[in-house]
Design an enzyme around this catalytic site. Structure first.
Site, PDB file in Angstrom:
ATOM      1  N   GLY A   1      39.089  30.492 -84.370  1.00 32.30           N
ATOM      2  CA  GLY A   1      39.059  30.781 -83.177  1.00 32.30           C
ATOM      3  C   GLY A   1      38.317  29.595 -82.367  1.00 32.30           C
ATOM      4  O   GLY A   1      37.528  29.009 -83.108  1.00 32.30           O
TER       5      GLY A   1
ATOM      6  N   HIS B   1      35.750  15.626 -47.330  1.00 31.39           N
ATOM      7  CA  HIS B   1      36.661  15.737 -48.736  1.00 31.39           C
ATOM      8  C   HIS B   1      36.787  17.168 -49.293  1.00 31.39           C
ATOM      9  O   HIS B   1      37.895  17.652 -49.528  1.00 31.39           O
ATOM     10  CB  HIS B   1      35.915  14.727 -49.762  1.00 31.39           C
ATOM     11  N   GLU B   2      35.673  17.682 -49.174  1.00 33.27           N
ATOM     12  CA  GLU B   2      35.708  19.176 -49.716  1.00 33.27           C
ATOM     13  C   GLU B   2      36.552  20.186 -49.017  1.00 33.27           C
ATOM     14  O   GLU B   2      37.521  20.965 -49.339  1.00 33.27           O
ATOM     15  CB  GLU B   2      34.304  19.572 -49.944  1.00 33.27           C
TER      16      GLU B   2
ATOM     17  N   GLY C   1      32.183  29.589 -79.771  1.00 34.33           N
ATOM     18  CA  GLY C   1      31.624  30.432 -79.105  1.00 34.33           C
ATOM     19  C   GLY C   1      32.439  31.834 -78.651  1.00 34.33           C
ATOM     20  O   GLY C   1      31.991  32.722 -77.848  1.00 34.33           O
ATOM     21  N   THR C   2      33.465  32.180 -79.581  1.00 39.02           N
ATOM     22  CA  THR C   2      34.323  33.376 -79.252  1.00 39.02           C
ATOM     23  C   THR C   2      33.509  34.407 -80.136  1.00 39.02           C
ATOM     24  O   THR C   2      34.084  35.406 -80.092  1.00 39.02           O
ATOM     25  CB  THR C   2      35.596  32.978 -79.586  1.00 39.02           C
ATOM     26  N   GLY C   3      32.558  34.202 -81.102  1.00 38.43           N
ATOM     27  CA  GLY C   3      31.794  35.239 -81.703  1.00 38.43           C
ATOM     28  C   GLY C   3      32.139  35.639 -83.084  1.00 38.43           C
ATOM     29  O   GLY C   3      32.122  36.607 -83.648  1.00 38.43           O
TER      30      GLY C   3
HETATM   31  P1  ADP Z   1      31.247  31.052 -82.761  1.00 43.91           P
HETATM   32  O1  ADP Z   1      30.545  31.331 -84.242  1.00 43.91           O
HETATM   33  O2  ADP Z   1      32.379  31.764 -82.833  1.00 43.91           O
HETATM   34  O3  ADP Z   1      31.034  29.819 -82.404  1.00 43.91           O
HETATM   35  P2  ADP Z   1      28.937  32.709 -82.036  1.00 43.91           P
HETATM   36  O4  ADP Z   1      29.367  34.037 -82.912  1.00 43.91           O
HETATM   37  O5  ADP Z   1      27.954  31.859 -82.637  1.00 43.91           O
HETATM   38  O6  ADP Z   1      30.274  31.894 -81.725  1.00 43.91           O
HETATM   39  O7  ADP Z   1      28.536  33.276 -80.677  1.00 43.91           O
HETATM   40  C1  ADP Z   1      27.554  32.635 -79.793  1.00 43.91           C
HETATM   41  C2  ADP Z   1      27.006  33.672 -79.000  1.00 43.91           C
HETATM   42  O8  ADP Z   1      27.808  33.982 -78.135  1.00 43.91           O
HETATM   43  C3  ADP Z   1      26.688  35.007 -79.920  1.00 43.91           C
HETATM   44  O9  ADP Z   1      25.308  34.989 -80.298  1.00 43.91           O
HETATM   45  C4  ADP Z   1      26.649  35.939 -78.735  1.00 43.91           C
HETATM   46  O10 ADP Z   1      25.441  36.033 -78.083  1.00 43.91           O
HETATM   47  C5  ADP Z   1      27.735  35.466 -77.597  1.00 43.91           C
HETATM   48  N1  ADP Z   1      29.093  35.893 -77.958  1.00 43.91           N
HETATM   49  C6  ADP Z   1      30.085  35.241 -78.256  1.00 43.91           C
HETATM   50  N2  ADP Z   1      31.264  36.056 -78.184  1.00 43.91           N
HETATM   51  C7  ADP Z   1      30.739  37.323 -77.910  1.00 43.91           C
HETATM   52  C8  ADP Z   1      31.291  38.836 -77.745  1.00 43.91           C
HETATM   53  N3  ADP Z   1      32.668  38.908 -78.053  1.00 43.91           N
HETATM   54  N4  ADP Z   1      30.507  39.608 -77.321  1.00 43.91           N
HETATM   55  C9  ADP Z   1      29.243  39.599 -77.176  1.00 43.91           C
HETATM   56  N5  ADP Z   1      28.680  38.282 -77.266  1.00 43.91           N
HETATM   57  C10 ADP Z   1      29.350  37.184 -77.642  1.00 43.91           C
HETATM   58 ZN    ZN Z   2      37.305  16.221 -54.802  1.00 42.04          ZN
END
Ligand code: ADP
Ligand code: ZN
Ligand code: MG
Length: 629
Positions: free
Chosen positions: A233, A452-453, A236-238
């Site tokens: 994935g 513009h905005e 940052g998806t956990g």
């Molecule tokens: P990845 O390994 O997929 O890049 P991480 O597991 O390192 O991402 O996620 C980084 C941080 O983001 C986690 O420590 C947590 O704080 C937050 N985070 C990411 N996904 C979730 C989730 N589904 N629920 C809660 N916190 C999450």
């Molecule tokens: Zn603009």
């Protein structure tokens, strides 16, 4: 200047860890100081504090003795010092004796000669003496000649070892020793409750947990669970989080390593580490091995570039995975955000044959994640729905970051708990950078930015199917944005029609259109809009099949879906140039439409812009109120 949506959320989870090495500099600076003192002692201090000593020859010495010019003689070891009256005159006008130095010679008559010679001294005799050499005590000698050099060598040797070990990343000197971090079972506190959303992933991993709890149940039927599970994935998806949670739920030891830790300086070291890891895991079974960022070793062997170390490591991993008994209860989890780059051999049945997909959270998922992270901080009643809608496209890590930013903001403002407002502001900080209140902007420029905005907002408001305007601001941001218009969709959007996208492009061109219509000139302020509009129009043609000309033909492929939206063309050069034409016409049409809208609403444009200049930030409601009255 910009409005944002899925396309724009910046990646904000660059949590690079700095693994700092233990410094071994103390003794070095000590040695440096020592050397400096030595230098001062032998070269500088003597000149500063000692009288000037003139070297001369023995014959000159004898000459001076015979000529009755010598006052004092001192024999010190194998040197002779003597003084004569014809020295320099010091600052107070007193005559100073000159001091000479001469090497001692094997001269048996010297004493007689000195006794006989005349001298400028009052009694006419040369005053002479010999310095008695100072004997060091045997203890001191022992320390000086035996202990001190030994100590110095010891320090040198130790520091050399230390720095070598540092360079080899801790593995060279401890070859074969266990360096893996082993988490005892109770060390992992993370559970599934910490992972919000991701229900499918949890379900899929639930089976693994059950297996680790009672492998016999599975063994009885003869079912073998997958040996390896690949978590896939966007960043940052956990993925890392859920791997830990699996270990936490199963209450088993957790061996966590990152793929890059296997790639070592010397060929074969990584393979040795893999072997070591598996032999340890076998001893601790049931347990979990987690290899984060496995693409570092598992990259496809393409035959073009070779990296012996990586390949050996990969081969070893493949062998180990085949070799161990799946029923024993060792489960291997691995995570990557580049699944397409993995070697086929890794993915075949019997290795990482189960894949768990981690997706960017949807609206409900974002709410859940926000809740998990809000639990850790003090907060008031929060409009979760609004925040979740405003963060469309954000990953879990970004949401965690937004909550933390809000907490920091609350601290800065001396308030004791987080409000919805703090969260909104921190979303903007994450997306557009912090406010730059100090930036000087002339009134003339401010007027252009405001129009513009308002142009963006006006075009958005006057079209159907565009997300409502939430906020307009002309406070500059550290990212370089001079202002922006924030639109927030009412609900979660999964599908966008051709019309939606065309409207979006029109909205993006609205800023520039306003500049043209009102001031009859164009500025550089639209660069970001132009970039986004072009990207969108191009995607419509090449990927979404939204042009009459090319129908449903894929003209571009996305290279790396999780990391970047890099694409490569998969059509002939001729087609590519026709694509450019179609893209141009899409943007042009949208731009014309935007200009028409602005012209039709010029009076309101003035009214709204004046209001924005005054207030600097206005809400979508204020905007709509003025527009509709
Ligand atoms: P990845 O390994 O997929 O890049 P991480 O597991 O390192 O991402 O996620 C980084 C941080 O983001 C986690 O420590 C947590 O704080 C937050 N985070 C990411 N996904 C979730 C989730 N589904 N629920 C809660 N916190 C999450
Ligand atoms: Zn603009
Ligand atoms: Mg990770």
């Amino acid at each position: 200047m910009l409005n944002y949506n899925k396309y724009q959320i910046m990646n904000n989870n660059n949590t690079t860890e700095n693994s700092s090495r233990s410094p071994n500099v103390n003794w070095r600076s000590l040695l440096g100081t020592f050397a400096l003192l030595l230098l001062l002692n032998s070269f500088v201090f003597p000149f500063l504090f000692k009288p000037k000593i003139i070297p001369t020859t023995y014959s000159n010495f004898i000459n001076k003795v015979d000529s009755a010019l010598v006052k004092k003689v001192n024999i010190d070891g194998n040197k002779i010092f003597f003084t004569t009256p014809e020295g320099t005159v010091d600052r107070n006008g007193n005559q100073q004796d000159a001091i000479y130095q001469v090497g001692k010679m094997d001269d048996a008559n010297l004493v007689d000669r000195l006794l006989e010679a005349d001298s400028p001294n009052e009694n006419g005799k040369i005053e002479f003496s010999e310095t008695i050499p100072r004997e060091n005590s045997p203890v001191l000698n022992f320390l000086l000649y035996w202990v001190l050099p030994g100590a110095i060598f010891f320090f040198l040797w130790r520091s050399a070892m230390k720095s070598m070990r540092g360079r080899m990343d801790g593995n060279y000197m401890s070859f074969g020793k266990n360096k893996e971090k082993i988490y005892a079972e109770d060390e992992i506190k993370t559970t599934f409750a910490d992972v919000a959303g991701q229900e499918e992933a949890k379900e899929s991993l639930g089976e693994i947990i059950d297996f680790l709890h009672n492998p016999e149940k599975y063994g009885k039927i003869g079912a073998a669970l997958p040996k390896g599970v690949l978590l896939v994935g966007p960043p940052g998806t956990g993925k890392t989080l859920i791997a830990r949670a699996v270990a936490g739920e199963a209450k088993v030891p957790f061996f966590a390593l990152s793929g890059s830790e296997f790639v070592q300086m010397f060929v074969g070291m990584g393979a040795a580490k893999v072997r070591d890891l598996f032999s340890q895991a076998n001893k601790k079974a049931p347990c979990i091995i987690f290899i984060d960022e496995i693409d570092a070793i598992g990259k496809r062997r393409d035959g073009m570039t070779t990296n012996d170390e990586r390949e050996q490591t990969l081969n070893q991993l493949l062998t180990e995975m085949d070799g161990f008994d799946g029923r024993k209860g060792v489960v291997i989890l691995a995570a990557t955000n580049r699944p397409e780059s993995l070697d086929k051999a890794l993915l075949r049945p019997g290795r990482f044959d189960r894949r768990v997909q981690m997706e960017l959270p949807d609206l409900e998922g974002r709410k859940a994640i926000l809740q998990v992270h809000l639990k850790k901080v003090k907060h008031e009643e929060i409009d979760l729905d609004l925040i979740a809608r405003a963060t469309s496209g954000a990953s879990g890590a970004e949401l965690a970051n937004i909550v933390n930013e809000a907490a920091l903001r609350a601290v800065r403002n001396n308030s004791s708990s987080i409000t919805t407002n703090d969260l909104e502001e921190s979303i903007e900080t994450v997306i557009a950078g912090a406010q730059r209140k100090g930036k000087v902007i002339s009134d003339e420029e401010k007027r252009i930015i405001a129009y513009h905005e308002i142009g963006h907002a006006m075009v958005a408001a006057k079209q159907t199917h565009s997300a409502p305007v939430h906020k307009i601001t002309i406070i500059p941001r550290t990212s370089g944005a001079l202002g922006y218009t924030m639109q927030i969709d009412e609900g979660e959007r999964n599908l966008y029609s051709r019309e939606d996208l065309e409207n979006r492009i029109a909205t993006l061109t609205g800023g520039r259109a306003a500049e043209e219509v009102i001031f009859n000139k164009i500025t550089t302020g639209a660069s970001n809009d132009i970039e986004q509009a072009t990207k969108l129009a191009r995607a419509m043609v090449t990927r979404y099949g939204m042009s009459d000309e090319f129908d449903m033909v894929a003209l571009e492929t996305v290279n790396n879906p999780y990391l970047s939206s890099d694409t490569s063309l998969s059509c002939s050069a001729e087609t590519a140039s026709r694509v450019d034409e179609v893209v141009l016409s899409i943007v042009k049409n949208a731009h014309d439409k935007a200009k028409k809208i602005i012209r039709a609403n010029e009076a309101k444009m003035h009214e709204l812009s004046e209001y924005l200049i005054q207030k600097e930030t206005i809400t979508g409601e204020e905007f709509m109120n003025i527009l509709e009255n």
